[in-house]
Motif scaffolding. Structure first.
Motif, PDB file in Angstrom:
ATOM      1  N   MET A 343       0.863  -1.192   0.123  1.00 44.69           N
ATOM      2  CA  MET A 343       0.097   0.062   0.215  1.00 44.69           C
ATOM      3  C   MET A 343       1.051   1.173  -0.023  1.00 44.69           C
ATOM      4  O   MET A 343       0.428   2.107  -0.751  1.00 44.69           O
ATOM      5  CB  MET A 343      -0.823  -0.015   1.080  1.00 44.69           C
ATOM      6  N   SER A 344       1.922   1.246   0.648  1.00 45.38           N
ATOM      7  CA  SER A 344       2.937   2.326   1.060  1.00 45.38           C
ATOM      8  C   SER A 344       3.877   2.537  -0.092  1.00 45.38           C
ATOM      9  O   SER A 344       4.772   3.417  -0.100  1.00 45.38           O
ATOM     10  CB  SER A 344       3.295   2.425   2.293  1.00 45.38           C
ATOM     11  N   LEU A 523       7.505  -8.594 -13.016  1.00 43.24           N
ATOM     12  CA  LEU A 523       9.058  -8.090 -12.568  1.00 43.24           C
ATOM     13  C   LEU A 523       9.189  -7.860 -11.159  1.00 43.24           C
ATOM     14  O   LEU A 523      10.244  -8.206 -10.693  1.00 43.24           O
ATOM     15  CB  LEU A 523       9.179  -6.784 -13.646  1.00 43.24           C
ATOM     16  N   GLY A 524       8.353  -7.066 -10.524  1.00 41.40           N
ATOM     17  CA  GLY A 524       8.493  -7.151  -9.097  1.00 41.40           C
ATOM     18  C   GLY A 524       8.677  -8.352  -8.354  1.00 41.40           C
ATOM     19  O   GLY A 524       9.444  -8.166  -7.288  1.00 41.40           O
ATOM     20  N   GLY A 563       5.160  -3.366  -6.460  1.00 42.07           N
ATOM     21  CA  GLY A 563       4.973  -3.542  -5.239  1.00 42.07           C
ATOM     22  C   GLY A 563       4.083  -4.801  -4.460  1.00 42.07           C
ATOM     23  O   GLY A 563       4.527  -5.626  -3.910  1.00 42.07           O
ATOM     24  N   PHE A 564       3.081  -4.982  -5.532  1.00 39.77           N
ATOM     25  CA  PHE A 564       2.243  -5.968  -5.372  1.00 39.77           C
ATOM     26  C   PHE A 564       2.978  -7.427  -5.445  1.00 39.77           C
ATOM     27  O   PHE A 564       2.972  -8.204  -4.786  1.00 39.77           O
ATOM     28  CB  PHE A 564       0.932  -6.113  -6.321  1.00 39.77           C
ATOM     29  N   GLY A 565       3.799  -7.238  -6.447  1.00 36.55           N
ATOM     30  CA  GLY A 565       4.578  -8.443  -7.135  1.00 36.55           C
ATOM     31  C   GLY A 565       5.500  -8.793  -6.041  1.00 36.55           C
ATOM     32  O   GLY A 565       5.830 -10.174  -5.691  1.00 36.55           O
ATOM     33  N   LEU A 566       6.320  -7.763  -5.426  1.00 33.42           N
ATOM     34  CA  LEU A 566       7.261  -7.941  -4.416  1.00 33.42           C
ATOM     35  C   LEU A 566       6.934  -8.716  -3.172  1.00 33.42           C
ATOM     36  O   LEU A 566       7.301  -9.519  -2.531  1.00 33.42           O
ATOM     37  CB  LEU A 566       7.923  -6.488  -3.939  1.00 33.42           C
ATOM     38  N   PHE A 567       5.507  -8.594  -2.839  1.00 32.76           N
ATOM     39  CA  PHE A 567       5.092  -8.792  -1.646  1.00 32.76           C
ATOM     40  C   PHE A 567       3.835 -10.161  -1.786  1.00 32.76           C
ATOM     41  O   PHE A 567       3.439 -10.487  -0.874  1.00 32.76           O
ATOM     42  CB  PHE A 567       4.297  -8.048  -0.875  1.00 32.76           C
ATOM     43  N   VAL A 573       9.832 -11.770  -2.544  1.00 35.63           N
ATOM     44  CA  VAL A 573      10.651 -11.967  -1.495  1.00 35.63           C
ATOM     45  C   VAL A 573      10.171 -11.024  -0.387  1.00 35.63           C
ATOM     46  O   VAL A 573      10.508 -11.521   0.908  1.00 35.63           O
ATOM     47  CB  VAL A 573      12.312 -11.373  -1.791  1.00 35.63           C
ATOM     48  N   GLY A 574       9.484  -9.728  -0.390  1.00 35.60           N
ATOM     49  CA  GLY A 574       9.017  -9.094   0.452  1.00 35.60           C
ATOM     50  C   GLY A 574       8.065  -9.915   1.589  1.00 35.60           C
ATOM     51  O   GLY A 574       8.107  -9.612   2.563  1.00 35.60           O
ATOM     52  N   PHE A 575       7.316 -10.774   0.943  1.00 38.55           N
ATOM     53  CA  PHE A 575       6.470 -11.567   1.764  1.00 38.55           C
ATOM     54  C   PHE A 575       7.128 -12.406   2.904  1.00 38.55           C
ATOM     55  O   PHE A 575       6.640 -12.532   4.163  1.00 38.55           O
ATOM     56  CB  PHE A 575       5.508 -12.433   1.231  1.00 38.55           C
ATOM     57  N   TYR A 576       8.298 -12.772   2.498  1.00 41.51           N
ATOM     58  CA  TYR A 576       8.996 -13.631   3.471  1.00 41.51           C
ATOM     59  C   TYR A 576       9.690 -12.750   4.301  1.00 41.51           C
ATOM     60  O   TYR A 576       9.911 -12.950   5.528  1.00 41.51           O
ATOM     61  CB  TYR A 576       9.947 -14.620   2.612  1.00 41.51           C
TER      62      TYR A 576
END
Length: 618
Positions: A343-344, A523-524, A563-567, A573-576
């Protein structure tokens, strides 16, 4: 069961002393460079806005120090294993298998650096005969950073292999890399005849292989670029350090280490805790109140640190224990933490937004203005999810604060609440540049920590300076490597072909935006925001302009989607990172991500379909 072989370092008793000395030297120099940048930029900012006598040589000196900071930070990041990398495919492998892949990945890094060192030396010799316009010193003082940085990274990579791999593994990997290089050299005439079809081999095959085995993304980009130039073109390899130098030398990117340092200082100085304490007093007694506090705190502090892990770590540990006492599911909490970071993503001063402005030429002030409302839309849809998830929350033990206590905590929090407001207002209104504002924020945070909250811990300053250099180096090396890779792709004619393909997407402007959103989500999840935007921003933004898409709107869509893809599990990897900070097993959290990620997908669609959300306040 596969056993991990005995490291070769066991047979080299003097290696530990060398390793310790190299660590102390590189970290000490990197920390000193961060401190020097703060002094130079701080002095320049004070001279410009307080004394009204600008220091004419400050930008040039800051630029010289910045390239050294980027390269020395990259060395520290390599020593600490902190470079950006894709770990989804190797995370759960057996230790023995992982050891072989780690050795192969570092072996490829060594081969790459051995190839680039002569090119970096030639780049140094070419520029050392030039002088800087203001200080009138040799450009060699600046570009020597690339040469010395490559040399120190080579020493670090060799040191790492010796400490982690056996002599047998080293011999096998070295022979395999040499054989692969010989095969590629043998097929050089074939690659030249293939035309742009060889891009699939070098920029898809090699880069993907490197990332799948867990090699750092920056080195994967460089290896793909160097292999393409060496085996299928006549272009000299000096272009690689030259383009990396260019990519890492944009003065606007100086904001990256400064905001990373600022993000660490607001936690040390007590600003983050004061802000969260006030929000808890204001909303903590409501059902879902602490979840709303988490979202509000992330909205306020996000982007200042330059690292999502730092943003989440500043908020979650304070709130999670009490939230669990109220019966909240730990999987839901971790999912919310992860979603709040998505979100941020567009909240200024986001490092990704700064990078977008640097590589595409879009006004950073416009990006900062345009990013606030999309993030608010993301927060609003998450609040709806929180409302329905917390309807049965047990509030019997929730602490209620009196109006007097709320007022007291508000007064205490005023300095911390003022910092993000000052930063965003100054940049958005064009009062100062992002770099100058970050420097003002650093001075402000130190002053507040010392004089107001009186909890500034000087013992933590040196580790913070080293961590700032490491994270900055990891980010900036990706920027440099992606700049070289993007140049090679452009020279190949790929960008022209991409324009032709993207302009043929059905649905016109809307079809292009939706296709771009899906592409940036992918890509994210694989590259993260900075490398993805540096690599594809220069290629896709001109197409967006050609299609009549507002460049700020397109940037916000791209950043939110990345950002959506990252988490987004299982690859993001952001989710982990969120799971690690929340101390929750990914297996538990992954079952609870549906509502939050679904809400954010709705927010992304709204941002795509309603350009006013991004451009209404420009």
């Amino acid at each position: 069961m596969t056993m991990t072989p005995e490291p070769a370092a066991r047979r080299l008793p003097g290696l530990k002393g060398f390793d310790d000395a190299l660590t102390r030297i590189t970290e000490g120099v990197a920390a000193l460079l961060v401190a020097a940048e703060v002094v130079v930029l701080g002095s320049s900012t004070v001279a410009r806005y307080v004394l009204h006598t600008p220091i004419v040589w400050s930008d040039e000196l800051a630029s010289l120090l910045f390239l050294w900071l980027a390269m020395m930070g990259s060395v520290v990041a390599l020593r600490r294993g902190e470079h950006m990398r894709l770990t989804a495919f190797v995370r759960n492998l057996a230790p023995g298998t992982r050891s072989w892949l780690d050795t192969l990945g570092m072996g490829l890094v060594i081969a790459l650096l051995l190839t680039l060192l002569p090119a970096a030396l030639e780049h140094f010799e070419d520029l050392s005969i030039s002088t800087t316009p203001v200080l009138e010193i040799s450009e060699g003082f600046r570009v020597a950073a690339v040469l010395i940085g490559f040399a120190l990274m080579l020493l670090t990579a060799v040191d790492t292999v010796l400490r982690q791999a056996s002599l047998f593994q080293i011999a096998v990997v070295a022979a395999g890399i040499a054989a692969a290089a010989a095969i590629f050299w043998w097929f050089t005439p074939v690659f030249e005849e293939m035309g742009n079809a060889n891009l699939l081999i070098f920029f898809l095959g090699i880069v993907t292989f490197c990332m799948v085995i867990g090699a750092p993304i920056a080195f994967a980009f460089c290896l793909g670029t160097v292999s393409y130039l060496a085996f299928s073109t006549q272009i000299p390899l000096t272009i690689v350090p030259s383009r990396m130098d260019e990519g890492m030398s944009h003065l606007i990117l100086l904001a990256v280490p400064m905001f990373i340092l600022l993000g660490a200082l607001i936690e040390v100085a007590g600003l983050a805790r004061a802000m969260i304490s006030f929000l808890v007093a204001l909303l903590g007694h409501l059902r879902g109140g602490l979840q709303y506090v988490l979202l509000g705190a992330m909205y306020l502090v996000s982007g200042i640190s330059g690292a999502k892990a730092a943003d989440m770590a500043a908020v979650a540990p304070t709130l999670f224990p009490e939230m669990k006492k109220r019966g909240n599911d730990e999987g839901d909490l971790t999912s919310l933490l992860s979603a709040s970071a998505v979100m941020s993503e567009t909240i200024p001063p986001s490092i990704v937004l700064i990078t977008v402005g640097s590589v595409t030429g879009v006004s950073i002030a416009s990006l900062f203005t345009g990013g606030l409302l999309p993030a608010f839309v993301g927060m609003a849809v998450l609040c709806v999810v929180v409302f329905f998830q917390t309807r049965t929350e047990d509030m019997s033990q929730a602490q209620r604060f009196s109006g007097r206590d709320k007022l007291r905590l508000f007064v205490i929090a005023i300095p911390s609440l003022g910092l993000p407001l000052v930063i965003r207002t100054a940049v958005v209104e064009g009062v100062a540049t992002a770099t100058e504002v970050s420097t003002i924020g650093i001075i402000y945070s130190v002053a507040v920590g010392l004089l107001v909250y009186r909890q500034f811990d000087w013992k933590r300053v040196y580790p913070i300076l080293v961590e700032t250099a490491s994270l900055s180096g990891a980010i900036l090396l990706v920027v440099g490597a992606a700049t070289a890779m993007a140049w090679a792709l452009t020279q190949s004619g790929f960008s022209r072909q991409l324009v032709e393909v993207m302009t043929m997407v059905p649905g016109g402007k809307l079809g292009f935006l939706l296709t771009s959103a899906v592409a940036f989500i992918i890509l994210g999840s694989v590259l993260e925001g900075v490398p993805a935007i540096v690599l594809f921003g220069p290629l896709l933004f001109p197409i967006a302009r050609l299609m009549g898409v507002d460049e700020v709107h397109y940037a916000i869509v791209a950043v939110f989607a990345m950002g959506f893809g990252l988490f987004m599990p299982p690859f993001g990897v952001g989710f982990y990172l969120a799971c690690a900070i929340g101390r929750v097993s990914p297996d538990v959290a992954i079952r609870r991500v549906g509502p939050h990620m679904g809400a954010l997908l709705v927010a992304l669609l709204l941002i795509v379909l309603i350009p006013w959300i991004s451009t209404g306040f420009l």
